[in-house]
Design an enzyme around this catalytic site. Structure first.
Site, PDB file in Angstrom:
ATOM      1  N   LYS A  97      -3.823  -2.033  15.786  1.00  0.00           N
ATOM      2  CA  LYS A  97      -3.254  -1.140  16.798  1.00  0.00           C
ATOM      3  C   LYS A  97      -4.293  -0.799  17.849  1.00  0.00           C
ATOM      4  O   LYS A  97      -5.475  -0.643  17.523  1.00  0.00           O
ATOM      5  CB  LYS A  97      -2.891   0.153  16.080  1.00  0.00           C
ATOM      6  CG  LYS A  97      -1.520   0.619  16.359  1.00  0.00           C
ATOM      7  CD  LYS A  97      -1.291   1.963  15.784  1.00  0.00           C
ATOM      8  CE  LYS A  97       0.064   1.956  15.153  1.00  0.00           C
ATOM      9  NZ  LYS A  97       0.037   2.129  13.746  1.00  0.00           N
ATOM     10  N   GLU A 104       0.823  -1.218   0.000  1.00  0.00           N
ATOM     11  CA  GLU A 104       0.000   0.000   0.000  1.00  0.00           C
ATOM     12  C   GLU A 104       0.854   1.263   0.000  1.00  0.00           C
ATOM     13  O   GLU A 104       2.073   1.210   0.213  1.00  0.00           O
ATOM     14  CB  GLU A 104      -0.932   0.013   1.208  1.00  0.00           C
ATOM     15  CG  GLU A 104      -0.186   0.035   2.538  1.00  0.00           C
ATOM     16  CD  GLU A 104      -0.947   0.766   3.641  1.00  0.00           C
ATOM     17  OE1 GLU A 104      -1.388   1.911   3.405  1.00  0.00           O
ATOM     18  OE2 GLU A 104      -1.075   0.196   4.737  1.00  0.00           O
TER      19      GLU A 104
END
Ligand code: PSU
Ligand code: MN
Length: 313
Positions: free
Chosen positions: A162, A28
């Site tokens: 996260k 990405e």
């Protein structure tokens, strides 16, 4: 009549690899333009491509430049993404706007998956995926990464989620959306900087060969599912920041987010940068280590996936 301009282009190298059934790994670009500071970002982008190559796969970094979606980039194009002042963060719904207006866009996990899938790429490596934000009950802030994972058949190798996000709700949402979630080599679901999260692995598999079998079982003719697959690959132990240590920093970053009133697509980049600042760069080192680890593992999965194709078809 003139031929229409092709606005989604696969590089010659990536095209040849896919045609010949060789392994390819998508990468990405939001992580380059909005995830890390310069020049670490472009160094990381180049290095990660090298890691994919050293494991026998072809890297395909994905981004939109001047309104053309590229699957496979040249080194000077990576530099543009790392330095140009106007590179828009792009999830899938932003792709039409970028193509229509000729702008630059750095693709999130969602938009990268979509473009990878259009090109025929099945394996994608990143750092962390988006998910359900804390407080989503009122903000409704749930990353389109999850929507896309439900919609396109690409395996995303990440280091988990996260804890700027609500990890439990993210796992619930992935279950609802029918997205297979497996952890490589651990019984715990990892939380990016940490090998654990307090949540168990929904499923565990060990190593690239087992994971490639899961991909074939997902998309092969027996079940013929069309979802993505989330592969969580825990950060190597020597680079881990224990959850207890990073959680305080994340709480402070979230409080700062509230104070500054940051919302929408700026939330994730704000939190990432704020955590780097508060840890004096230690979180950036961990981030780099896990991205390298994921690129190497994704290349091995892509390699096994190609090797097993004849067994499954
Ligand atoms: N999480 C990280 N690093 C990142 C991102 C997420 O630890 O760089 C980026 C990825 O590109 C991901 C995007 O797809 O943020 C999610 O943004 P949002 O929450 O706005 O959907
Ligand atoms: Mn969001």
């Amino acid at each position: 009549m003139t031929a229409p301009v092709q606005r989604v282009r696969t590089s010659a190298e990536v095209h040849a690899a896919l045609r010949d059934g060789r392994p390819v790994v998508a990468l990405e670009s939001t992580i380059i333009s909005h995830g890390m500071p310069y020049p670490t970002n472009v160094e990381m982008a180049r290095e990660v491509e090298g890691i994919v190559r050293s494991h026998g796969a072809v890297p395909a970094t994905i981004a939109v430049l001047d309104g053309i979606a590229h699957v496979g980039l040249e080194p000077d194009q990576l530099e543009v993404l790392a330095t140009h002042p106007e590179v828009h963060k792009a999830t899938t719904r932003d792709l039409p706007w970028l193509l229509a207006t000729g702008r630059h866009g750095a693709t999130t996990v969602a938009a990268t998956m979509r473009l990878a899938s259009l090109a025929g790429i099945r394996v994608f490596a990143t750092g962390g995926i988006g998910g359900v934000h804390r407080g989503a009950g009122t903000s409704f802030d749930i990353s389109a990464d999850l929507t896309e994972m439900a919609a396109v058949p690409v395996a995303v190798v990440s280091a988990g989620v996260k804890s700027i996000l609500d990890i439990g709700l993210t796992l619930e949402r992935m279950e609802t959306l029918g997205i297979p979630v497996v952890v490589n080599g651990s019984d715990d679901f990892p939380s990016f900087y940490s090998r654990t999260s307090g949540f168990p692995a929904p499923r565990r598999l060990d190593g690239p060969a087992e994971i490639a079998r899961l991909l074939h079982a997902t998309w092969g003719h027996d079940l013929g599912l069309h979802t993505g697959v989330s592969i969580a690959n825990p950060i190597p132990a020597e680079h881990e920041i224990p959850a207890a240590e990073i959680s305080q920093v994340i709480e402070e970053a979230l409080a700062e987010l509230d104070r500054q009133g940051v919302v929408g697509q700026d939330v994730t980049p704000f939190l990432l940068a704020n955590v780097v600042e508060r840890t004096g760069g230690r979180s950036l080192d961990a981030n780099l280590a896990l991205v390298r680890n994921n690129a190497a593992f994704a290349a091995q999965v892509a390699f096994e996936f190609v090797a097993q194709t004849s067994e499954w078809w």
